[in-house]
Design a protein around this motif. Sequence first.
Motif, mmCIF file in Angstrom:
data_model
loop_
_atom_site.group_PDB
_atom_site.id
_atom_site.type_symbol
_atom_site.label_atom_id
_atom_site.label_comp_id
_atom_site.label_asym_id
_atom_site.label_seq_id
_atom_site.Cartn_x
_atom_site.Cartn_y
_atom_site.Cartn_z
ATOM 1 N N ARG A 210 0.817 -1.213 0.000
ATOM 2 C CA ARG A 210 0.000 0.000 0.000
ATOM 3 C C ARG A 210 0.848 1.260 0.000
ATOM 4 N NH1 ARG A 210 -2.573 3.155 4.025
ATOM 5 N NH2 ARG A 210 -1.754 1.843 5.687
ATOM 6 N N ILE A 211 1.962 1.270 0.722
ATOM 7 C CA ILE A 211 2.809 2.462 0.779
ATOM 8 C C ILE A 211 3.423 2.754 -0.586
ATOM 9 C CG2 ILE A 211 4.893 3.442 1.809
ATOM 10 C CD1 ILE A 211 4.251 1.941 4.359
ATOM 11 N N VAL A 212 3.858 1.724 -1.287
ATOM 12 C CA VAL A 212 4.418 1.916 -2.628
ATOM 13 C C VAL A 212 3.347 2.429 -3.583
ATOM 14 C CG1 VAL A 212 5.548 0.786 -4.572
ATOM 15 C CG2 VAL A 212 6.176 0.158 -2.237
ATOM 16 N N LEU A 213 2.128 1.900 -3.465
ATOM 17 C CA LEU A 213 1.032 2.382 -4.306
ATOM 18 C C LEU A 213 0.742 3.857 -4.042
ATOM 19 C CD1 LEU A 213 -1.559 -0.559 -4.313
ATOM 20 C CD2 LEU A 213 -0.090 0.211 -6.185
ATOM 21 N N ILE A 214 0.831 4.260 -2.783
ATOM 22 C CA ILE A 214 0.621 5.676 -2.446
ATOM 23 C C ILE A 214 1.696 6.535 -3.105
ATOM 24 C CG2 ILE A 214 0.676 7.344 -0.550
ATOM 25 C CD1 ILE A 214 -0.639 5.205 1.210
ATOM 26 N N ARG A 215 2.923 6.055 -3.141
ATOM 27 C CA ARG A 215 3.991 6.802 -3.805
ATOM 28 C C ARG A 215 3.699 6.963 -5.294
ATOM 29 N NH1 ARG A 215 8.922 3.452 -0.882
ATOM 30 N NH2 ARG A 215 8.684 4.396 1.192
ATOM 31 N N PHE A 216 3.281 5.874 -5.938
ATOM 32 C CA PHE A 216 2.912 5.959 -7.352
ATOM 33 C C PHE A 216 1.789 6.976 -7.547
ATOM 34 C CE2 PHE A 216 4.368 1.313 -8.097
ATOM 35 C CZ PHE A 216 5.660 1.756 -8.342
ATOM 36 N N LEU A 217 0.791 6.910 -6.684
ATOM 37 C CA LEU A 217 -0.363 7.805 -6.785
ATOM 38 C C LEU A 217 0.065 9.265 -6.674
ATOM 39 C CD1 LEU A 217 -3.410 8.414 -6.806
ATOM 40 C CD2 LEU A 217 -3.394 8.089 -4.316
ATOM 41 N N MET A 218 0.915 9.578 -5.697
ATOM 42 C CA MET A 218 1.303 10.977 -5.485
ATOM 43 C C MET A 218 2.207 11.490 -6.600
ATOM 44 S SD MET A 218 -0.561 11.597 -3.049
ATOM 45 C CE MET A 218 -0.136 13.339 -2.914
ATOM 46 N N VAL A 219 3.010 10.626 -7.190
ATOM 47 C CA VAL A 219 3.808 11.041 -8.345
ATOM 48 C C VAL A 219 2.886 11.408 -9.504
ATOM 49 C CG1 VAL A 219 5.411 10.235 -10.124
ATOM 50 C CG2 VAL A 219 5.891 9.776 -7.721
ATOM 51 N N ILE A 220 1.861 10.591 -9.727
ATOM 52 C CA ILE A 220 0.890 10.886 -10.788
ATOM 53 C C ILE A 220 0.160 12.197 -10.492
ATOM 54 C CG2 ILE A 220 -1.255 10.102 -11.870
ATOM 55 C CD1 ILE A 220 -0.249 7.219 -11.416
ATOM 56 N N VAL A 221 -0.231 12.400 -9.233
ATOM 57 C CA VAL A 221 -0.920 13.637 -8.849
ATOM 58 C C VAL A 221 -0.029 14.855 -9.107
ATOM 59 C CG1 VAL A 221 -1.803 14.959 -6.889
ATOM 60 C CG2 VAL A 221 -2.459 12.567 -7.171
ATOM 61 N N LEU A 222 1.244 14.777 -8.726
ATOM 62 C CA LEU A 222 2.161 15.890 -8.953
ATOM 63 C C LEU A 222 2.322 16.187 -10.440
ATOM 64 C CD1 LEU A 222 5.083 15.329 -6.407
ATOM 65 C CD2 LEU A 222 3.444 17.201 -6.426
ATOM 66 N N ILE A 223 2.494 15.145 -11.236
ATOM 67 C CA ILE A 223 2.645 15.342 -12.686
ATOM 68 C C ILE A 223 1.410 16.012 -13.264
ATOM 69 C CG2 ILE A 223 2.846 14.152 -14.898
ATOM 70 C CD1 ILE A 223 4.602 12.070 -13.477
ATOM 71 N N LEU A 224 0.232 15.537 -12.859
ATOM 72 C CA LEU A 224 -1.008 16.117 -13.367
ATOM 73 C C LEU A 224 -1.165 17.575 -12.933
ATOM 74 C CD1 LEU A 224 -3.587 13.205 -12.919
ATOM 75 C CD2 LEU A 224 -2.717 14.151 -15.060
ATOM 76 N N LEU A 225 -0.868 17.862 -11.663
ATOM 77 C CA LEU A 225 -1.018 19.226 -11.156
ATOM 78 C C LEU A 225 -0.115 20.200 -11.914
ATOM 79 C CD1 LEU A 225 -1.263 18.791 -7.269
ATOM 80 C CD2 LEU A 225 -3.054 19.578 -8.830
ATOM 81 N N PHE A 226 1.142 19.840 -12.086
ATOM 82 C CA PHE A 226 2.067 20.742 -12.769
ATOM 83 C C PHE A 226 1.766 20.816 -14.265
ATOM 84 C CE2 PHE A 226 4.465 20.391 -8.858
ATOM 85 C CZ PHE A 226 5.011 21.658 -8.735
ATOM 86 N N TRP A 227 1.294 19.739 -14.841
ATOM 87 C CA TRP A 227 0.943 19.765 -16.258
ATOM 88 C C TRP A 227 -0.289 20.632 -16.497
ATOM 89 C CZ3 TRP A 227 -3.336 17.361 -18.918
ATOM 90 C CH2 TRP A 227 -3.259 17.489 -20.306
ATOM 91 N N LEU A 228 -1.314 20.435 -15.678
ATOM 92 C CA LEU A 228 -2.530 21.234 -15.822
ATOM 93 C C LEU A 228 -2.278 22.700 -15.503
ATOM 94 C CD1 LEU A 228 -5.154 18.815 -14.196
ATOM 95 C CD2 LEU A 228 -4.893 19.350 -16.631
ATOM 96 N N GLY A 229 -1.398 22.957 -14.523
ATOM 97 C CA GLY A 229 -1.146 24.333 -14.125
ATOM 98 C C GLY A 229 -0.240 25.107 -15.051
ATOM 99 N N THR A 230 0.500 24.389 -15.926
ATOM 100 C CA THR A 230 1.473 25.080 -16.785
ATOM 101 C C THR A 230 1.262 24.825 -18.274
ATOM 102 O OG1 THR A 230 3.033 23.211 -16.584
ATOM 103 C CG2 THR A 230 3.230 25.000 -14.975
ATOM 104 N N ARG A 231 0.251 24.073 -18.644
ATOM 105 C CA ARG A 231 0.103 23.726 -20.066
ATOM 106 C C ARG A 231 -0.320 24.929 -20.908
ATOM 107 N NH1 ARG A 231 -5.575 20.538 -21.008
ATOM 108 N NH2 ARG A 231 -6.865 21.739 -19.552
#
Length: 273
Positions: A46-67
């Motif tokens: 579960r902890i590794v899955l949370i890491r994957f999830l937060m990496v995806i969230v960060l990528i999406l946030l910065f992509w949406l905020g700067t596209r």
Amino acid sequence: MALLANVLSSSVSFVAASDGEFHPPTINEFFPPVIFFEGTNFEINRIVLIRFLMVIVLILLFWLGTRKMRLVPGRGQSLIEMGLDFVRVNIAEDLLGKVDGRRFLPILTSLFFLILAFNITGVIPGLNIAASSTIGLPLVLAVVSYVTFIYAGIKKSPKNFFKNSLFPSGVPLGVYIIVTPIEIISTFIIRPVTLTLRLLMNMLVGHLLLVLLFGATNFFILYSDGIFKLFGVGTFAFSLAFTLFEILVAVLQAYVFTLLTAVYIQLALAEEH
């Protein structure tokens, strides 16, 4: 369905007291059951899955905020720019100056937002554990910081970096017998170790305290009798207060880790090197 039940059951971080007894948190909180690839070198819990999830969230946030960058920023772009400017102004340029600050800004920004995202999952309902609360991640981030520090020093002064680090100028020759081992330990061993342990222990202890408080609330309200139920109100109030404190710690630890990395880079770039 069995896999889903396993994920959901392991995501509950507070102490269950279904048998009517209070069970304090243990270190097993940080070793949840394996979900994928059990028995291999690529086990995912579960902890590794949370890491994957937060990496995806960060990528999406910065992509949406700067596209779609605009001269007059919208709400999302403004938030992203505020976060980036915080690292740039208060950490990178403040310690390293504009030239070197801009040069090392990508690594410092990545460290800050990655650590913040991994820390904050400890207070997000449904996740309930910091992704940085096991030693692997803090250790990797400390190695990144350490390698960046070494790279900065060698890049600045390839011939003199290690010499000046281990043999400071102005020290009598015989004293180097004492000074040099101390410099080796303090500069090249203690720094990455303290970076790792500071981040790890803050997140680990914070999680255990939250589990203890919410578990006590669960026990007092649901399983105790009479006036003892009132203790649940107190533990619940402490739980909420400590949750706010844990948010502060999550932000502070991201800031401190990034700041110390910048300080180490600054020392590596000092003129005497």
